[in-house]
Design an enzyme around this catalytic site. Structure first.
Site, PDB file in Angstrom:
ATOM      1  N   LYS A   1     -19.701 -10.127 -11.969  1.00 29.68           N
ATOM      2  CA  LYS A   1     -19.623  -9.321 -10.744  1.00 29.68           C
ATOM      3  C   LYS A   1     -20.754  -8.304 -10.681  1.00 29.68           C
ATOM      4  CE  LYS A   1     -18.069  -7.171  -7.123  1.00 29.68           C
ATOM      5  NZ  LYS A   1     -17.906  -7.714  -5.782  1.00 29.68           N
TER       6      LYS A   1
ATOM      7  N   GLY B   1     -27.292  -0.386   1.198  1.00 27.45           N
ATOM      8  CA  GLY B   1     -26.192   0.587   1.247  1.00 27.45           C
ATOM      9  C   GLY B   1     -24.887  -0.151   1.101  1.00 27.45           C
TER      10      GLY B   1
ATOM     11  N   LEU C   1     -16.920 -10.933  -1.660  1.00 30.25           N
ATOM     12  CA  LEU C   1     -16.843 -10.886  -0.202  1.00 30.25           C
ATOM     13  C   LEU C   1     -17.924  -9.961   0.358  1.00 30.25           C
ATOM     14  CD1 LEU C   1     -12.963 -10.405   0.155  1.00 30.25           C
ATOM     15  CD2 LEU C   1     -14.256 -12.559  -0.028  1.00 30.25           C
TER      16      LEU C   1
ATOM     17  N   THR D   1     -13.365  -4.046  -8.346  1.00 30.66           N
ATOM     18  CA  THR D   1     -14.565  -4.047  -9.192  1.00 30.66           C
ATOM     19  C   THR D   1     -14.331  -3.057 -10.325  1.00 30.66           C
ATOM     20  OG1 THR D   1     -15.884  -4.544  -7.260  1.00 30.66           O
ATOM     21  CG2 THR D   1     -17.066  -3.741  -9.199  1.00 30.66           C
TER      22      THR D   1
ATOM     23  N   ASP E   1       0.859  -1.189   0.000  1.00 32.42           N
ATOM     24  CA  ASP E   1       0.000   0.000   0.000  1.00 32.42           C
ATOM     25  C   ASP E   1       0.893   1.237   0.000  1.00 32.42           C
ATOM     26  OD1 ASP E   1      -3.253   0.302   0.839  1.00 32.42           O
ATOM     27  OD2 ASP E   1      -1.993   2.098   0.868  1.00 32.42           O
TER      28      ASP E   1
ATOM     29  N   CYS F   1     -20.623  -1.353  -2.068  1.00 27.05           N
ATOM     30  CA  CYS F   1     -20.739  -2.097  -3.330  1.00 27.05           C
ATOM     31  C   CYS F   1     -22.063  -1.902  -4.070  1.00 27.05           C
ATOM     32  CB  CYS F   1     -20.508  -3.580  -3.062  1.00 27.05           C
ATOM     33  SG  CYS F   1     -18.845  -3.907  -2.505  1.00 27.05           S
TER      34      CYS F   1
ATOM     35  N   PHE G   1     -31.765 -12.342   0.861  1.00 24.53           N
ATOM     36  CA  PHE G   1     -31.938 -10.998   0.330  1.00 24.53           C
ATOM     37  C   PHE G   1     -33.395 -10.634   0.087  1.00 24.53           C
ATOM     38  CE2 PHE G   1     -27.764  -9.084  -0.115  1.00 24.53           C
ATOM     39  CZ  PHE G   1     -27.035 -10.133   0.414  1.00 24.53           C
TER      40      PHE G   1
HETATM   41  C1  UDX Z   1     -22.225  -7.124  -1.142  1.00 19.61           C
HETATM   42  C2  UDX Z   1     -22.370  -8.493  -1.778  1.00 19.61           C
HETATM   43  O1  UDX Z   1     -23.198  -9.302  -0.982  1.00 19.61           O
HETATM   44  C3  UDX Z   1     -21.007  -9.142  -1.929  1.00 19.61           C
HETATM   45  O2  UDX Z   1     -21.118 -10.398  -2.602  1.00 19.61           O
HETATM   46  C4  UDX Z   1     -20.103  -8.248  -2.759  1.00 19.61           C
HETATM   47  O3  UDX Z   1     -18.848  -8.781  -2.906  1.00 19.61           O
HETATM   48  C5  UDX Z   1     -20.022  -6.898  -2.111  1.00 19.61           C
HETATM   49  O4  UDX Z   1     -21.298  -6.343  -1.916  1.00 19.61           O
HETATM   50  P1  UDX Z   1     -21.925  -6.152   1.269  1.00 19.61           P
HETATM   51  O5  UDX Z   1     -21.817  -4.837   0.658  1.00 19.61           O
HETATM   52  O6  UDX Z   1     -20.994  -6.507   2.375  1.00 19.61           O
HETATM   53  O7  UDX Z   1     -21.768  -7.293   0.145  1.00 19.61           O
HETATM   54  O8  UDX Z   1     -23.402  -6.243   1.840  1.00 19.61           O
HETATM   55  P2  UDX Z   1     -24.640  -7.228   1.799  1.00 19.61           P
HETATM   56  O9  UDX Z   1     -24.589  -8.136   2.950  1.00 19.61           O
HETATM   57  O10 UDX Z   1     -24.744  -7.817   0.493  1.00 19.61           O
HETATM   58  O11 UDX Z   1     -25.823  -6.173   2.012  1.00 19.61           O
HETATM   59  C6  UDX Z   1     -25.957  -5.102   1.123  1.00 19.61           C
HETATM   60  C7  UDX Z   1     -27.046  -4.153   1.600  1.00 19.61           C
HETATM   61  O12 UDX Z   1     -28.314  -4.753   1.392  1.00 19.61           O
HETATM   62  C8  UDX Z   1     -26.955  -3.793   3.077  1.00 19.61           C
HETATM   63  O13 UDX Z   1     -27.294  -2.449   3.254  1.00 19.61           O
HETATM   64  C9  UDX Z   1     -28.009  -4.677   3.703  1.00 19.61           C
HETATM   65  O14 UDX Z   1     -28.533  -4.154   4.881  1.00 19.61           O
HETATM   66  C10 UDX Z   1     -29.060  -4.713   2.591  1.00 19.61           C
HETATM   67  N1  UDX Z   1     -29.919  -5.904   2.629  1.00 19.61           N
HETATM   68  C11 UDX Z   1     -29.368  -7.118   2.420  1.00 19.61           C
HETATM   69  C12 UDX Z   1     -31.289  -5.751   2.879  1.00 19.61           C
HETATM   70  O15 UDX Z   1     -31.783  -4.657   3.092  1.00 19.61           O
HETATM   71  N2  UDX Z   1     -32.076  -6.871   2.880  1.00 19.61           N
HETATM   72  C13 UDX Z   1     -31.566  -8.117   2.669  1.00 19.61           C
HETATM   73  O16 UDX Z   1     -32.333  -9.088   2.701  1.00 19.61           O
HETATM   74  C14 UDX Z   1     -30.156  -8.247   2.430  1.00 19.61           C
END
Ligand code: UDX
Length: 618
Positions: free
Chosen positions: A393, A446, A342, A310, A219, A449, A438
């Site tokens: 992705k 939020g 991830l 990404t 880094d 990603c 999901f």
């Molecule tokens: C996501 C993807 O899951 C992961 O595969 C990718 O590599 C990066 O982006 P992450 O950002 O850690 O991972 O969050 P995730 O657990 O996917 O949740 C994303 C958002 O959706 C969060 O704000 C979460 O609160 C919301 N969410 C998720 C819901 O509101 N309802 C759900 O049922 C699932």
């Protein structure tokens, strides 16, 4: 064991090596074992392989058996081989007569092809079972003894009794690290460097070293590197700190700002730098381009360059071009797309037990090296072209975001018609085509990603001339969801000006300290803008919030946050909020009113305690 070098010619010019293998499982999948023999033309036994595979299917076992023998034969110096197997499927697949459709078999198939590429002449023969009895016996012996925990390895003629510890691994593989179907076939320690120690970089670097590889994490932020060398891990991620400390102490994980040296001493170069959105929502590739130039300056032999950031579709080609343009002397390299999936909060286990590993490359050589790198991770390996890998992705994240916006839209209808969205998503989820994942309604998605990737994919669709209305809808529903939450609180209080609002949860989801694009922070900001007096609590994300949001009073615990509040708004589904003493909460609040945007509390219990309760979609 093998170093992957081509055979140097036979001990007896022109003579054939005969390879026999057999793999089987008791229960497809079930406990599986492999057996194999190599003989010279006069039938003299050159070596044997006998190994317990753990849980696997017969086809997988067949492939592992052949791989194990061919690997053991690499040092023997033959340039022509006759492969004899009693598996018609295997025989026809390696001759190409049958296509390999299974994602589970495909990486093994590539491995066999690679190993057979080491011979000048290859013949494959399907032999009757009885002609392969020895290997069948070895495979069965492996299952019998393997199930008793005795690991098998390559047997050289003259070896007696039970087998020693596995070959070529740094000493025996401890049982707790040995996956059920992880073969104890030699795994070479690969020299890797990971450029960018953000979320993806740090987790990838630490877990690669935990997998047995030697990793340099690089880094340009030297303060961060110094802190990491002191064992200070800058992100809150379950299990990461322990791995970083252990691997750093072992010397297999190092932190440096010397990118040139790190690249020069590695074969695998991971690009894990930030690709923030530009004003149009497109991914800004400035960091990726500068890494490409660094690689061009340091390249000193064959390199596999792995895009894990990404990046927009077409970036694999772009990185190739950038490196070629910047190289003063051409050196062989391949760029591979290897997107990460991830999730924050579960990133370490997502790396160790991924749903799939995607490898996007047109280079057989690079694909082979990547399969070798990820050996030991038990997951389907999808080998495809770079552009499709890059799209996987975006398409995956945008689809998951679509599921979230869809259930939020359904929740809004449920509120109007008097249905309960939790019941609705349960009823939907039983259909395997939909699944339960999901489908939790809430304040919207939020994180670093989903919002970014949805916007970037929209920008890609615009550039490609496709009007992606569906995705626009997903983004709009998500934005409106936060506005709807604020309206709900306003309605509960009959206005927001001067009202005391207790906010529980600031992180974009539970089990992380990350507030990037957090719906909780967006709602809190809107409440403040409408004149509410906000006191907030989050177990991990308050420091990050302090840096970006002013006007909020931060509490030491949830009880302090709700003291004197007119309403409590739960915005992040931390477990601890589910087990609070709501009787005490009620006594501390100015009025017993809760807006639960994560539907994680029990309305019936709260109403019994005299609370008014508002959820999302129920
Ligand atoms: C996501 C993807 O899951 C992961 O595969 C990718 O590599 C990066 O982006 P992450 O950002 O850690 O991972 O969050 P995730 O657990 O996917 O949740 C994303 C958002 O959706 C969060 O704000 C979460 O609160 C919301 N969410 C998720 C819901 O509101 N309802 C759900 O049922 C699932």
């Amino acid at each position: 064991m093998s170093t992957g070098e081509k055979a140097r010619g036979p001990s007896a010019p022109g003579s054939w090596l005969y390879v026999y293998s057999d793999g089987g499982s008791r229960g497809n999948p079930g406990p599986a074992g492999i057996g194999g023999q190599a003989k010279d033309e006069s039938g003299h036994l050159l070596l044997e392989v006998c190994e317990f595979l753990g849980e696997a299917t017969s086809n997988v076992a067949e492939y592992h058996a052949l791989i194990a023998v061919l690997e053991a034969c690499e040092e023997l110096g033959y340039d022509r081989v006759r492969v004899r197997t009693d598996s018609e499927l295997l025989a026809n697949q390696i001759t190409g007569a049958f296509k390999v459709k299974s994602n589970l078999l495909r990486p093994l198939h590539y491995r066999v092809k690679g190993l057979l590429d080491g011979f000048r002449v290859v013949e494959v023969e399907h032999i009757p079972r009885e002609k392969n009895y020895a290997c069948d016996a070895l495979a069965n012996r492996a299952i019998d003894e393997g199930q008793s925990g005795v690991l098998k390895a390559v047997l050289q003629p003259g070896d007696e009794g039970l087998f020693p510890a596995p070959v070529a691994c740094d000493g025996p593989v401890p049982p707790e690290r040995r996956r059920r179907n992880e073969p104890v076939i030699s795994r070479t320690k690969m020299e890797c460097c990971v450029i960018g120690t953000g979320y993806v970089g740090l987790v990838t670097g630490a877990c690669l070293s935990d997998l047995g590889h030697s990793v340099n994490c690089v880094d340009c932020d030297s303060e961060k590197i110094d802190a990491l060398c002191q064992g200070e891990v800058p992100i809150f991620e379950a299990g990461l700190e322990a791995i970083v400390r252990r691997q750093f102490a072992s010397g297999d994980l190092r932190f440096t700002s010397d990118v040139h040296d790190a690249i020069a001493s590695s074969e695998f170069i991971f690009i894990t730098v930030d690709t923030p959105p530009d004003s149009e929502g497109k991914a800004d590739l400035t960091n990726v381009d500068s890494v490409a130039r660094e690689i061009a300056a340091a390249i000193n032999g064959y390199k596999v360059i792995i895009n894990k950031s990404t990046v927009p579709v077409g970036s694999t080609r772009r990185v190739e071009r950038k490196i070629e343009e910047a190289m003063d002397e051409y050196r062989e390299f391949d760029v591979v797309s290897n997107p990460e999936f991830l999730r924050e909060g579960t990133a370490v286990s997502d790396f160790q037990k991924p749903a799939r590993i995607v490898i996007g490359s047109d280079s057989q050589k690079a694909i082979m090296r990547m399969i070798e790198l990820y050996r030991g991770i038990d997951a389907p390996l999808l080998v495809t072209d770079p552009v499709s890998a890059e799209m996987i992705k975006y398409a995956s994240n945008a689809f998951l975001a679509t599921k979230v916006s869809y259930i939020n839209a359904i929740a809004n209808i449920c509120e109007a018609v008097g249905a309960d969205v939790r019941e609705v998503s349960l009823g939907m989820g039983y259909d395997e085509r939909i699944g339960f994942e999901f489908l939790k309604a809430g304040p919207g998605f939020g994180g670093s990603c989903f919002p970014k990737d949805c916007r970037a994919l929209l920008a890609i669709s615009v550039d490609s001339g496709y009007d992606f209305n569906l995705l626009k809808g997903v983004i709009d529903v998500n934005r409106e969801q936060q506005e709807r939450v604020v309206k709900k609180v306003e309605r509960v209080l009959g206005g927001l000006e001067g009202e005391k609002v207790a906010v529980l949860g600031l992180a974009f989801k539970a089990n992380t300290d990350d507030i990037r694009e957090s719906p909780a922070v967006k709602v809190t900001r809107m409440l403040l803008e409408k004149g509410a007096v906000v006191k907030a609590y989050d177990p991990q994300a308050m420091d990050n919030t302090r840096r970006t949001l002013s006007g909020v009073e931060f509490a030491d615990d949830p009880y302090q946050a709700v003291r004197g509040a007119d309403v409590m708004v739960l915005l992040t589904e931390w477990d601890e909020f589910k087990w609070l003493d709501y009787g005490r909460i009620g006594e501390l609040m100015n009025s017993r009113s809760i807006v639960d945007t994560r539907n994680c509390l029990d309305p019936a219990v709260l109403r019994k305690l005299g609370f008014t309760y508002e959820g999302i979609g129920r």
